[in-house]
Design an enzyme around this catalytic site. Sequence first.
Site, PDB file in Angstrom:
ATOM      1  N   LYS A 208      83.434  28.117 -24.452  1.00  0.00           N
ATOM      2  CA  LYS A 208      83.696  26.992 -25.472  1.00  0.00           C
ATOM      3  C   LYS A 208      85.305  26.768 -25.627  1.00  0.00           C
ATOM      4  CE  LYS A 208      82.749  25.188 -29.981  1.00  0.00           C
ATOM      5  NZ  LYS A 208      82.041  25.124 -31.112  1.00  0.00           N
ATOM      6  N   GLU A 214      88.046  38.167 -22.928  1.00  0.00           N
ATOM      7  CA  GLU A 214      87.237  38.964 -22.048  1.00  0.00           C
ATOM      8  C   GLU A 214      86.971  37.965 -20.880  1.00  0.00           C
ATOM      9  OE1 GLU A 214      86.525  38.940 -25.238  1.00  0.00           O
ATOM     10  OE2 GLU A 214      85.595  40.756 -26.077  1.00  0.00           O
ATOM     11  N   GLY A 268      78.685  28.024 -30.174  1.00  0.00           N
ATOM     12  CA  GLY A 268      78.652  29.194 -29.115  1.00  0.00           C
ATOM     13  C   GLY A 268      77.138  29.689 -29.121  1.00  0.00           C
ATOM     14  N   ARG A 269      76.766  30.136 -30.055  1.00  0.00           N
ATOM     15  CA  ARG A 269      75.428  30.673 -29.987  1.00  0.00           C
ATOM     16  C   ARG A 269      74.373  29.477 -29.876  1.00  0.00           C
ATOM     17  NH1 ARG A 269      78.259  31.607 -34.496  1.00  0.00           N
ATOM     18  NH2 ARG A 269      77.645  31.131 -36.293  1.00  0.00           N
ATOM     19  N   GLU A 354      75.198  36.626 -36.139  1.00  0.00           N
ATOM     20  CA  GLU A 354      76.388  35.868 -36.217  1.00  0.00           C
ATOM     21  C   GLU A 354      76.358  34.702 -37.238  1.00  0.00           C
ATOM     22  OE1 GLU A 354      78.724  34.055 -32.695  1.00  0.00           O
ATOM     23  OE2 GLU A 354      79.602  35.716 -32.837  1.00  0.00           O
ATOM     24  N   HIS A 385      56.728  53.029 -26.962  1.00  0.00           N
ATOM     25  CA  HIS A 385      56.933  54.749 -26.537  1.00  0.00           C
ATOM     26  C   HIS A 385      58.205  55.048 -26.987  1.00  0.00           C
ATOM     27  CE1 HIS A 385      53.260  54.743 -24.613  1.00  0.00           C
ATOM     28  NE2 HIS A 385      53.276  53.599 -24.452  1.00  0.00           N
ATOM     29  N   LYS A 513      89.513  41.218 -32.821  1.00  0.00           N
ATOM     30  CA  LYS A 513      90.257  40.580 -31.652  1.00  0.00           C
ATOM     31  C   LYS A 513      91.797  40.716 -31.672  1.00  0.00           C
ATOM     32  CE  LYS A 513      86.938  36.743 -30.916  1.00  0.00           C
ATOM     33  NZ  LYS A 513      86.784  35.397 -30.724  1.00  0.00           N
TER      34      LYS A 513
END
Length: 547
Positions: A208, A214, A268-269, A354, A385, A513
Site C-alpha cells: 500500500k 521488508e 492494509g488488512r 491489528e 491432537h 520499525k
Amino acid sequence: MRQPTLTSTASFQALENHAATAEDWEMRELFAADPKRFARMSLEAAGLFLDYSKNRLDGRTLELLAALARERGVEARRDAMFAGERINNTENRAVLHTALRAPRDNKLVVDGQDVNLEVHAVLDRVRSFTDAVRSGEWLGHTGKPITDIVNIGIGGSDLGPKMVVLALRHYAHPRLRMHFVSNVDGHDMDAALSQVDPETTLFIVASKTFTTAETMMNAQTARSWFLGHAPEEALARHFVAVSTNTEAIKAFGIDPANMFPFWDWVGGRYSVWSAIGLSVALAVGFGYFSDFLAGAHEMDQHFASAPIEQNMPMILALVGFWNREFLDAHSVTIAPYHQDLNRFPAYLQQLDMESNGKCVTRDGDPVDTPTCPAIWGEPGTNGQHAYFQLLHQGTDLTPIDFIAALRPAHEMEHHHTALLANCFAQSEAFMKGKTIDEVRADLQAQGLSAEEVERLAPHKTFPGNRPSNTILMERLTPSTLGALIALYEHKTFVQGVIWNVNSFDQWGVELGKVLAKKIEAELAGEPQPANHDSSTNGLIARAKAAF
Ligand code: F6P
C-alpha cells in the site's frame, strides 16, 4: 462529541448485573430447559449459517447486548462507514473496503470522487491483465508464457492474498504456480527464487505504502536476481506493482503502466478486495474473483440492513464481547475444519488484533475494560491432537469458532464424514463436558477397583460449559469465502465501536520499525558506542561477533 466510558453506560451496567446472575449457568441446563435453543440461536446470511447456541447466555443476555450496541451507536457508525465518512479519526480517512466489492451500478461519491467508477476502472484493468497472463497472451521477455507468480508483500499485502489463493486452490489455473514472499528473512526469498525461472516468472510487488522495509528489500533482491538473468528492458514484462504510491513505484523502476492503484481509504488488512488481490485474480481468474467480491457484498448488504438481533456480524461480535468482558476470555481460537482454510487463523490475527488491539479510545483516553482477545488457531482435526487438551481441561476459558463446509471439494466422502463428525463432537464435548459421576460410572463399568476409580476420576473429568460458535457453509467457494471474511471484518468493526477504539489505524507497529532501522545500521556498520539497555547491547554484540 466524546463517548462516555463503556463502564459508565446504563446498558453495560445492566449487563454487569445480569452477568452476576449468569455466573453459575450451565449450558447443559440451558439446552435442557429450552428445546428450541438451537433454532432460536442460529441464523443464516449470505450463504453462511451461524450456530451460537453453545454459548453461556440466554435471550435476556442477547437483549442486553443488543441494547449496548444501540447505546454505543453501532448502527450509526456502520452507516457512516458505508457512506464514506472519515471514521478513521487518527489518520483522517474514510474506511471504504465495502466499496471495493460493490457492484458496478452502485453510486458512491466521497469528497467529489466517484468511488465506484474508480474501483471498477481498476477492476477492468485487473481483468484484462489477468486474462492476458492466464491465456498465455502475456509473454515473458524471451517469448514464453508465465508459469510462476511471486507476490512480494507483507501483512495485509500478503496474508489476504495468500490465504485466499490457498483456500480457492480448486479453482486455480493449472499452469500458474503461486509463491508468496513476505519475510525479510532471506530464506523466504531464497525458497521462492530456487523454484522459479526468470524467463517465465512474474513478480507482483504489493505494498500500500511502497515504503515497508521488508517488501522494499525483497523487491530489490528480486529485481537484482532478475537483472542477473535478463536485460533492464525485460523488467516491464516481469514486474508489476500494486500500491497507492505512484512516485515510489516510478522510483523503483516499475513502469506506471504496470501499476494497479488503490486508495488510502483501504486499510492494509482490508485490502484483499482491491488490486492487492491481483494474485488471487491471476490464480482463479477474474470470474471467480468477482464471485469472491460478490459474496462479501452480500454479507455487506446483510450487515447494513438486518436488525441487530438477526444480524450475523453483530451477533458474532456481541457474543464475543460477552465472552471477553464477562467470562474473562483472554483468547479466542479459530478452528477451521477445512484444510484449505489453513491460513485463515493467521489472516484473522491481523484483521482482529491489528484492528482492536488498542488500549486508548478514539478520544485518546485509556479504555476502561479489556479489549481484543488474542486470536490463534489451526485447522481441525490437527489442533485436536495438539492444543485441544488445554481447551478442554486447562484453567483458562477459551471460546472456539468452528468453521466447516458441509460438502467437500474432493470425492473421498468418508474423510469428510469423519471430519464433520469430529467438528460437531468437539463442540458438543466443550459444551457438555463430563462430570465426575459420569466418569466414575464409566470406570466402574470397565471393572476398575473402587480405589482405581477414585484415583483416575479427577483426571478424566471435563468441566465443560465452554463456549463455541459453529459457522457452516454448503461448500467453500469464492462466494462463501468472500462472505466469511466480510463476516469477520464486520464483527471486528462492531467490537471496535463498542470499545470505542479506532479499528482502522495501527500505530502500535511503528516503534519496533524505527528501532529496527537503528539497530540494522549498528549491526551493519563500524563499532558504535553501546547505546541501548544491557540486554539489547549484549545481543547486538553477540550477533556482530558472529558475522
Ligand atoms: O506494519 C503494519 C502494516 O502497516 C500493516 O497494516 C500492513 O498491512 C502491512 O504493514 C504492509 O503494509 P504495506 O502494504 O504498506 O507494505
